[in-house]
Design an enzyme around this catalytic site. Structure first.
Site, PDB file in Angstrom:
ATOM      1  N   HIS A  89     -11.097  35.220  63.626  1.00  0.00           N
ATOM      2  CA  HIS A  89     -11.084  35.433  62.683  1.00  0.00           C
ATOM      3  C   HIS A  89     -11.356  36.981  62.823  1.00  0.00           C
ATOM      4  CE1 HIS A  89     -14.785  34.209  63.622  1.00  0.00           C
ATOM      5  NE2 HIS A  89     -15.504  34.616  62.807  1.00  0.00           N
ATOM      6  N   HIS A 122     -15.364  31.551  66.772  1.00  0.00           N
ATOM      7  CA  HIS A 122     -17.194  29.918  67.166  1.00  0.00           C
ATOM      8  C   HIS A 122     -17.377  28.258  66.407  1.00  0.00           C
ATOM      9  CE1 HIS A 122     -18.212  31.730  63.218  1.00  0.00           C
ATOM     10  NE2 HIS A 122     -17.703  33.423  63.801  1.00  0.00           N
ATOM     11  N   CYS A 154     -21.513  36.869  53.128  1.00  0.00           N
ATOM     12  CA  CYS A 154     -20.994  35.953  54.535  1.00  0.00           C
ATOM     13  C   CYS A 154     -22.553  34.593  54.450  1.00  0.00           C
ATOM     14  CB  CYS A 154     -20.814  35.949  55.736  1.00  0.00           C
ATOM     15  SG  CYS A 154     -20.149  35.105  57.464  1.00  0.00           S
TER      16      CYS A 154
HETATM   17 MN    MN Z   1     -17.507  35.260  62.992  1.00  0.00          MN
END
Ligand code: MN
Length: 158
Positions: free
Chosen positions: A112, A74, A126
């Site tokens: 990823h 993204h 995250c």
């Molecule tokens: Mn991601």
């Protein structure tokens, strides 16, 4: 002195203590994603921080042994810190070993995926933009390109 604007804009002070191992007060334990929306296995999500005054979210994801996050990319970045255990991740065209408290950054549009080892869980923090683009899943052509590298081919789960 008129501080009404300051008061209006100030977030209330908050403390979210860890109440149990990597479970925080007032934070729901959620599914990683909607079931069937994307490939993933044995992973949970907690949104630790989400306040409009800071245009970011901090989430904690935890994978059970053998679990993995979705292979995706993204425009938005991730800043990831391994908080529990160890495992491996794909970033772009490289597979990294990651250990507790390592920091991993995922650049824009880099493929990823995170994987826990088969015998232990792995959890990570995250940080992402609060407003962000939807993750893209790999097309068959994308998968062919990724699998051109032997280490990547052996690593990815779809
Ligand atoms: Mn991601």
């Amino acid at each position: 002195m008129d501080t009404s604007d300051d008061k209006k804009n100030a977030a209330p002070p908050t403390l979210r203590p860890e109440q149990d191992d990597r479970r925080w007060a007032g934070v729901d334990l959620m599914q990683y994603k909607q079931e069937g929306s994307a490939p993933f296995r044995d992973i949970t999500r907690q949104v630790l921080f989400d306040d409009p005054q800071l245009a970011a979210q901090m989430r904690y994801f935890e994978m059970a042994p053998g679990g993995y996050s979705t292979l995706e990319r993204h425009q938005h970045m991730h800043a990831v810190m391994i908080l529990r255990g160890h495992g491996r991740c794909l970033v772009g065209n490289r597979v990294f070993e990651v250990n507790e408290h390592d920091l991993v950054t995922i650049p824009a549009l880099a493929w990823h995926q995170f994987r826990a080892p088969d015998d232990a869980p792995m959890g990570f923090l995250c940080v992402v933009n609060a407003v962000r683009d939807k993750p893209q899943l790999p097309t068959p052509a994308d998968l062919d390109a990724l699998r051109a590298d032997a280490a990547t081919a052996a690593f990815i789960r779809t």
